[in-house]
Each structure stands twice: as C-alpha cells, then as structure tokens.
Scaffold this motif. Structure first.
Motif, PDB file in Angstrom:
ATOM      1  N   ASP A   1       0.837  -1.193   0.000  1.00 52.82           N
ATOM      2  CA  ASP A   1       0.000   0.000   0.000  1.00 52.82           C
ATOM      3  C   ASP A   1       0.876   1.249   0.000  1.00 52.82           C
ATOM      4  O   ASP A   1       1.786   1.378   0.811  1.00 52.82           O
ATOM      5  CB  ASP A   1      -0.893  -0.017   1.248  1.00 52.82           C
ATOM      6  CG  ASP A   1      -1.885   1.130   1.249  1.00 52.82           C
ATOM      7  OD1 ASP A   1      -2.015   1.804   0.215  1.00 52.82           O
ATOM      8  OD2 ASP A   1      -2.540   1.348   2.286  1.00 52.82           O
TER       9      ASP A   1
ATOM     10  N   HIS B   1       1.756   5.081   6.319  1.00 52.95           N
ATOM     11  CA  HIS B   1       2.789   4.076   6.105  1.00 52.95           C
ATOM     12  C   HIS B   1       2.758   3.600   4.654  1.00 52.95           C
ATOM     13  O   HIS B   1       1.695   3.341   4.092  1.00 52.95           O
ATOM     14  CB  HIS B   1       2.585   2.887   7.050  1.00 52.95           C
ATOM     15  CG  HIS B   1       3.579   1.775   6.840  1.00 52.95           C
ATOM     16  ND1 HIS B   1       3.351   0.718   5.993  1.00 52.95           N
ATOM     17  CD2 HIS B   1       4.812   1.576   7.354  1.00 52.95           C
ATOM     18  CE1 HIS B   1       4.398  -0.096   6.007  1.00 52.95           C
ATOM     19  NE2 HIS B   1       5.291   0.401   6.826  1.00 52.95           N
ATOM     20  N   ASN B   2       3.909   3.478   4.059  1.00 48.65           N
ATOM     21  CA  ASN B   2       4.036   2.932   2.711  1.00 48.65           C
ATOM     22  C   ASN B   2       4.824   1.630   2.776  1.00 48.65           C
ATOM     23  O   ASN B   2       5.914   1.590   3.345  1.00 48.65           O
ATOM     24  CB  ASN B   2       4.762   3.914   1.791  1.00 48.65           C
ATOM     25  CG  ASN B   2       3.935   5.158   1.516  1.00 48.65           C
ATOM     26  OD1 ASN B   2       2.710   5.096   1.479  1.00 48.65           O
ATOM     27  ND2 ASN B   2       4.600   6.282   1.333  1.00 48.65           N
TER      28      ASN B   2
ATOM     29  N   ASN C   1       1.409  -4.416   3.135  1.00 38.82           N
ATOM     30  CA  ASN C   1       0.048  -4.220   3.640  1.00 38.82           C
ATOM     31  C   ASN C   1      -0.547  -5.496   4.220  1.00 38.82           C
ATOM     32  O   ASN C   1      -1.021  -5.522   5.341  1.00 38.82           O
ATOM     33  CB  ASN C   1      -0.839  -3.705   2.514  1.00 38.82           C
ATOM     34  CG  ASN C   1      -2.261  -3.455   2.959  1.00 38.82           C
ATOM     35  OD1 ASN C   1      -2.553  -2.453   3.594  1.00 38.82           O
ATOM     36  ND2 ASN C   1      -3.167  -4.386   2.639  1.00 38.82           N
TER      37      ASN C   1
ATOM     38  N   ASP D   1       1.266  -1.974   7.344  1.00 37.05           N
ATOM     39  CA  ASP D   1       0.364  -0.897   6.947  1.00 37.05           C
ATOM     40  C   ASP D   1      -0.959  -0.979   7.705  1.00 37.05           C
ATOM     41  O   ASP D   1      -1.472   0.035   8.190  1.00 37.05           O
ATOM     42  CB  ASP D   1       0.115  -0.941   5.440  1.00 37.05           C
ATOM     43  CG  ASP D   1      -0.520   0.341   4.930  1.00 37.05           C
ATOM     44  OD1 ASP D   1       0.226   1.314   4.716  1.00 37.05           O
ATOM     45  OD2 ASP D   1      -1.748   0.365   4.782  1.00 37.05           O
TER      46      ASP D   1
END
Length: 254
Positions: free
Chosen positions: A185, A193-194, A197, A227
């Motif tokens: 994500d 948050h990247n 996920n 995530d």
C-alpha cells in the motif's frame, strides 16, 4: 467475489445495472473499429456473495457480507462492465462502472489497462476514480504469476499486489486453484505508512457445467502486515487484524 443470491432481490439488482450494460453496448457498437470486426460481442452476468467484504486486507463493513451483481460486454479485447454490490446486514450500496482493455505483449505475456468509476452509498455518499493495470505470465503450466496495480484519484495513492495462482484440473469440469497474494500500500488505503500491507492465501474451486455456465467458491485468509497494523494503532483498534472469509460465485456467458 463469492456467490449466493436471494431470489426475491434478483430482479431488483438486475434492473439496476442492466441499463448501464445497454448503454455500454450502444457505445461499443457506435465505434467504427469495433463495428468492423468479424467477431460477435460476448455478454456475461455474474451473481456473487461474500460472507465478509474484505479488500486490501480490511473488512469494509461493521457486520455481515455483501451480494454482487455484475454485467459485462466483451468485444475482442475490450470489456465494458457494471457492478452493483449491496450489504446483506447493514446499509451499504456500491456501484462500479468501467472499461478494460487487454494487450497481448507476447504469446505468454498479457497486460491489461482499465478505468472504473466508483460510487459508495453508506452512512455518507462517497465516490472515487480508479485506473488499474495488470501483467500476467502464462508460460508455466503449473503456476501463473501476476502483478496488479491500482491508482485511486481521491486518495492520490496506489496499491500493488503480487500473486501466484496454481490451477489444477481435477477433471474436465472441476478446477482447484490454490493462490497467494502479497499486497503493498502506497497511500491507497492509509496515509501514514508505505509498504507491506497484507499477505493472503486461499483456495478457489470452479465447476464448469458447460461453455456458458460455471459456479465457483473460495476460502481465503488474510494476514495483516505493517500498513494495517499502524492504521489500527492510530485508530485504537483492538483484537486480531487477520481476516478469514469465503464466498460463492455463479457465472453465465452468452
């Protein structure tokens, strides 16, 4: 999606999305390039039910599942589709309308590009636009790897899913397909948050009655990753974040 459908509601749902399909057919037949092709368009109708509405490893409903009705028209490599979903225990309705085009990059490599408009009717009305694409390799007989990408304009973020599906033909009618999916994500579902996920695995089973009719079922388990966990901490959500769900799907093609 999965399937089971209440007969008393079937006509209502079909009446909702059939006008969209009629409009899609009219649009397609008005395009000269498509009108000149020798092949005939294929029309499909799908009815599905999931006991939970899980996307990107998250449950989108407070309780209950969701019923889906899908209509599509395919002409060569172009597909126009309309989808309506309705929760079976809470007030929630979703509409998706869009198009998808397949590019045959190689004998064993297919790519798709597409767009869909989403409308959500719950406690509040919301909408979004999504551009999506995929890349699939079919050179292996026992496993099909794929990459799926979705960009949402409202969130200004994107989601990437890497998947492996392994179809096993038990006989001429029954196919079992175990699968795994790793999702990433990037401000699509959450902004803080990247990265990783969720990880999901499951089993799909399809019984093909004939060339025009099939029924399938699935059971899936999603494991929350950072995530989802950071979003749960920010929203003070307690308990397990993993999701297990199942569904049924009935498909007709004309």
């Amino acid at each position: 999606m999965t399937f089971d459908f209440y007969l008393s509601n079937r006509k209502h749902y079909l009446s909702c999305f059939l006008p969209v399909v009629v409009a899609a057919v009219s649009l397609m037949t008005s395009i000269p390039a498509l009108a000149m092709t020798a092949s005939q368009p294929t029309v499909g109708f799908d009815i599905a039910w999931d006991n939970d509405y899980i996307t990107e490893g998250r449950n989108n409903l407070e309780k209950g599942g969701i019923i889906w009705g899908v209509a599509s028209v395919e002409q060569d490599d172009l597909v126009a589709f309309a989808v309506v979903g309705r929760a079976d225990q809470v007030h929630y309705i979703e509409w998706n309308v869009g198009v998808e085009y397949t590019l045959h990059l190689h004998d064993e490599v297919d790519a798709t590009i597409g767009y869909q408009r989403l409308e959500f009717y719950g406690d509040e009305r919301e909408s979004d636009n999504e551009f999506f694409s995929s890349l699939t390799y079919t050179g292996f007989s026992w496993v099909v790897p794929a990459i799926n990408y979705t960009f949402a304009t409202e969130a200004a973020g994107y989601f990437v899913a890497l998947s492996l599906h392994s179809p096993w033909e038990i006989n001429n009618q029954l196919t079992l397909t175990p699968y795994i999916v790793q999702g990433f994500d990037f401000q699509y579902s959450s902004e803080q948050h990247n990265g990783a996920n969720h990880f999901q695995f499951g089993l799909e089973a399809e019984h093909q009655f004939n060339d025009s009719m099939a029924v399938s079922a699935h059971i899936s388990h999603s494991i929350a990753q950072e995530d989802i966990k950071q979003q749960a901490r920010a929203e003070d959500i307690q308990g397990s974040l993993d999701q297990t769900y199942a569904g049924l799907h009935f498909k007709l093609i004309f």
